[in-house]
Motif scaffolding. Structure first.
Motif, PDB file in Angstrom:
ATOM      1  N   ALA A 177       1.897 -15.615  -6.917  1.00 47.44           N
ATOM      2  CA  ALA A 177       2.585 -16.895  -6.762  1.00 47.44           C
ATOM      3  C   ALA A 177       3.188 -17.029  -5.359  1.00 47.44           C
ATOM      4  O   ALA A 177       3.121 -18.103  -4.745  1.00 47.44           O
ATOM      5  CB  ALA A 177       3.677 -17.025  -7.825  1.00 47.44           C
TER       6      ALA A 177
ATOM      7  N   ALA B  44       0.247 -17.600  -2.826  1.00 50.86           N
ATOM      8  CA  ALA B  44      -0.345 -18.928  -2.996  1.00 50.86           C
ATOM      9  C   ALA B  44       0.589 -20.005  -2.452  1.00 50.86           C
ATOM     10  O   ALA B  44       0.144 -20.962  -1.796  1.00 50.86           O
ATOM     11  CB  ALA B  44      -0.652 -19.178  -4.466  1.00 50.86           C
ATOM     12  N   ALA B  45       1.894 -19.871  -2.702  1.00 47.25           N
ATOM     13  CA  ALA B  45       2.846 -20.871  -2.228  1.00 47.25           C
ATOM     14  C   ALA B  45       2.921 -20.880  -0.706  1.00 47.25           C
ATOM     15  O   ALA B  45       2.965 -21.949  -0.079  1.00 47.25           O
ATOM     16  CB  ALA B  45       4.222 -20.600  -2.832  1.00 47.25           C
TER      17      ALA B  45
ATOM     18  N   THR C  35      -2.370 -22.545  -6.332  1.00 50.54           N
ATOM     19  CA  THR C  35      -0.958 -22.341  -6.666  1.00 50.54           C
ATOM     20  C   THR C  35      -0.700 -22.634  -8.135  1.00 50.54           C
ATOM     21  O   THR C  35       0.063 -21.934  -8.807  1.00 50.54           O
ATOM     22  CB  THR C  35      -0.067 -23.227  -5.782  1.00 50.54           C
ATOM     23  OG1 THR C  35      -0.393 -23.004  -4.407  1.00 50.54           O
ATOM     24  CG2 THR C  35       1.398 -22.913  -5.999  1.00 50.54           C
TER      25      THR C  35
END
Length: 733
Positions: free
Chosen positions: A241, A244-245, A343
């Motif tokens: 996470a 991806a962010a 995301t």
């Protein structure tokens, strides 16, 4: 409001510390007051309850109980010696120095040794503060026993904290901070030319806070999860996470820029934003992207199943992982939509790891495919390898031994100087000297900490004068204000050492009022003793087994580079078809080493440092290393997908193409560790061109994302050479 609180105080650790301490002090005061104790013993009990609460840092409840039980006899012995030796000045001073040495040296025995050392020192200081005597020991023993019992009751019954509960609140904080980061991306999407710098600064802060929470979660996985497999699953989903962010933010910034944005822009404080304009492509794509970022934020922050509406949002966003579902837009904007889909997949994986199986009745084919990929990845996660034990230093090279020797010398100077200022309150100089050595490892860190404590003390004296004048003879009003100041002291301690010192000094002004020893001269003396103690600490750190800030940062920099080379080599090896390795733990060790370096460079990057060029150089190096760590983490995460992801396959050519990057990292580490090393950093063709071929078949074997991370990592490593003074050579053509 719950999410705001979770984001501002991850795990509610500061709130819990403040409530525990205030609860223990209030309960102690209530018990002692009901027993008819006088003001002196009320103050002693309150201080002992505070010490018994904040000294214990172990995470397991059984370990906390043992330390608290052992700490009581240590406190009783310490206060007894303080009372008996108060009339024997020389012997008492010598014993105080020996006690200080033992308390600091005890840190080598872990959290329990640290806690017992703190209790021994602080309770001895308490005996000096209240003027303990041998005849009054029974009452003091009773007050300390009540304080420790109340501390235990509040800790284990009134404000209980378990590793599982703390980890759950940290995970909520991670989700809240991820939601705030997506909100920052929305602001970046809509920011005009005059607003983009502020929006980019908010994005940097959001990324830093999200990474901070991820590290806090990783440090508590072992105690907060039922088994090793669950810990690794949560660790993997948190890392996915976070990566991806951050990639979403980079691609969004690139889409608004005239050229692809550099990852360094997201890590270097104060770096100017690239020239931006309106998002290219039709206006409809911008409106759709804004709508999808709002949907992504809803997926992040919403707890529980969410119903059909949330399922539809998730299905739409995950559909962007398929090329045919991307809207009509420029390639850069389509990359942003792909990043939104990735995301959303990471958020779904995080939700499954944290909350268990989800309702799959409304899944679209794209969502079902993403779930299958996540299930396959989960099944491939195993316990991994055991971490190799760190090399232990011996003798005076051991940090705890060196710090104990330094603080003993500094305390001796503080005692001598403090008694010249005041024969009654010389111990304030010793307390300051002691405190500036806690959690510091170099002369620069001690100097900065001493400066902050002095600054907080000066303003705290002013506040103490005002509060003491307002309270006057009202005892319980003063105690109520003491409780408020104790809470704010512990709540602000992790945020600002200056603020904590301010609240401590203001509280002491009220305690002096309660003991009827308050005066303007006493508070001015407090400032003088604080300045003297800080000066003695700096002198001792500079003259006794000194560790210069440059040496400390160089050691940590070498460690970061070694960890970076380790992660990169292992990830590239796995992407090249080598055996699977423990990439998650290697990446976590890199993050921990980078966090240590970031803390150690604070004296160099402090706003008041006169060496402006040096400050800029230190910030630039740390930002470049954070950029390298981001790309290395991304490579590690991609490498772990190899066994399960259909679009990623091993490419043996990667090992040779990325070998130059690993060699350059090792060369820079060798140069930092030994200035006599003259080997240069090598540059040359891009990583993509080193793979050979006509450039059309490589995307069938290795994704474009892997190549992009490798090339960016190679560029960032070469960029490290200039500020670190390492020569760079290009091959002859």
């Amino acid at each position: 409001m719950r999410d705001r609180l979770a984001a501002s105080d991850p795990g509610l650790l500061r709130l819990t510390a403040g409530l525990r301490t205030v609860g223990a002090v209030a309960l102690t005061l209530a018990v002692l007051a009901s027993a008819g104790s006088d003001i002196t013993h009320l103050v002693a009990g309150a201080m002992a309850a505070m010490v018994a609460t904040f000294s214990i840092r172990e995470r397991r409840r059984d370990a906390q109980a043992v330390t608290l039980a052992v700490g009581l006899p240590v406190a009783l012995v310490s206060v007894s010696l303080g009372a008996v030796l108060s009339a024997r000045v020389v012997v008492g001073d010598v014993f105080f120095v020996v006690l200080i040495f033992c308390a600091v040296y005890g840190r080598r025995f872990g959290d329990r040794g640290t806690a017992l050392g703190l209790i021994g020192f602080q309770v001895y200081f308490l005996s000096l503060f209240v003027g303990a005597s041998a005849s009054g020991l029974p009452e003091l023993w009773a007050a300390l026993t009540v304080a420790f019992a109340c501390s235990a009751l509040v800790r284990f019954a009134v404000v209980p904290v378990t590793p599982t509960g703390t980890l759950a609140r940290l995970r909520q904080a991670f989700r809240a901070r991820l939601g705030r980061l997506v909100s920052a991306y929305l602001a970046l999407l809509d920011a005009g030319p005059d607003e983009v710098d502020k929006a980019l600064e908010d994005v940097r802060e959001g990324n830093a806070r999200l990474h901070e929470t991820a590290l806090m979660i990783q440090s508590r996985l072992e105690e907060g999860t039922p088994d090793e497999s669950s810990a690794r699953l949560v660790q993997r989903r948190i890392a996915d996470a976070e990566i991806a962010a951050e990639r979403l933010g980079l691609l969004l910034l690139s889409a608004r820029s005239a050229e692809r944005a550099d990852t360094l822009t997201l890590h270097l404080p104060g770096a100017p934003a690239p020239e931006v304009g309106r998002l290219p492509g039709p206006d409809e794509s911008t409106a759709v992207l804004r709508r999808d970022l709002l949907a992504l934020r809803a997926l992040v922050v919403r707890a529980g199943p969410g119903g059909t509406g949330v399922a539809q949002l998730r299905n739409r966003l995950l559909g962007y992982r398929d090329e045919e579902n991307l809207p009509a837009a420029t390639p850069a904007v389509r990359d942003v939509f792909r990043a939104v889909g990735e995301t959303a997949r990471a958020v779904m994986g995080l939700r499954v790891a944290l909350e268990g199986p989800q309702d799959e009745s409304d899944d679209s084919p794209a969502t079902a495919r993403s779930r299958e990929e996540l299930d396959a990845e989960d099944a491939a996660i195993d316990a991994g390898e055991e971490e190799e034990p760190a090399e232990r230093r011996k003798g005076l090279q051991r940090p705890t031994t060196r710090a104990a020797a330094q603080v003993a010398v500094g305390s001796t100077l503080a005692i001598a100087g403090g008694e010249l200022l005041s024969t009654d309150r010389w111990y304030w100089a010793v307390l300051t000297c002691w405190i500036v050595f806690i959690n510091t490892a170099s002369t620069g860190e001690i100097l900065v900490k001493g400066y902050r404590r002095l600054l907080g003390t000066v303003f705290g004296v002013v506040a103490g004068i005002v509060l003491a004048g307002l309270v006057g003879p009202h005892t319980w009003t003063a105690f109520a204000l003491v409780l408020v100041l104790i809470f704010t002291m512990f709540y602000t301690a992790p945020l600002s050492y200056t603020l904590m010192s301010f609240f401590v000094t203001a509280m002491l002004g009220l305690l002096y009022t309660l003991l009827h020893t308050y005066s303007w001269e006493v508070l001015v003396l407090r400032v003088e003793e604080t300045a003297l103690g800080a000066a003695c600490g700096v002198v001792a750190a500079a003259l006794v087994l000194p560790v210069r800030t440059d040496r400390r940062t160089d050691e940590l920099l070498v460690t970061v580079l070694e960890r970076l080379a380790e992660v990169t080599e292992a990830a590239v090896g796995q992407l090249s078809g080598g055996p699977a390795g423990d990439l998650l733990d290697k990446a976590r060790r890199l993050d921990q080493a980078l966090g240590d370096l970031r803390s150690a460079t604070q004296p160099l990057t402090h706003p008041v440092t006169p060496l402006r060029a040096r400050r800029t150089n230190a910030r630039y190096v740390v930002a470049l290393l954070e950029t390298c760590a981001y790309h290395a983490r991304s490579l590690a995460a991609t490498a772990e997908l190899l066994p399960t992801h259909p679009s990623i396959a091993a490419d043996p050519r990667l090992r040779g193409a990325a070998g130059r990057t690993v060699r350059n990292i090792v060369t820079i580490a060798d140069r930092v560790a030994d200035e006599d090393v003259t080997a240069p950093v090598g540059t040359g063709p891009s990583i993509a061109s080193l793979l050979g071929g006509d450039g059309t078949t490589r995307y069938g074997r290795v994704t474009d994302r892997v190549l992009r991370h490798l090339e960016r990592l190679d560029e960032a490593v070469v960029g490290l050479a200039r500020p670190l003074g390492v020569p760079v050579t290009a091959p002859d053509r």
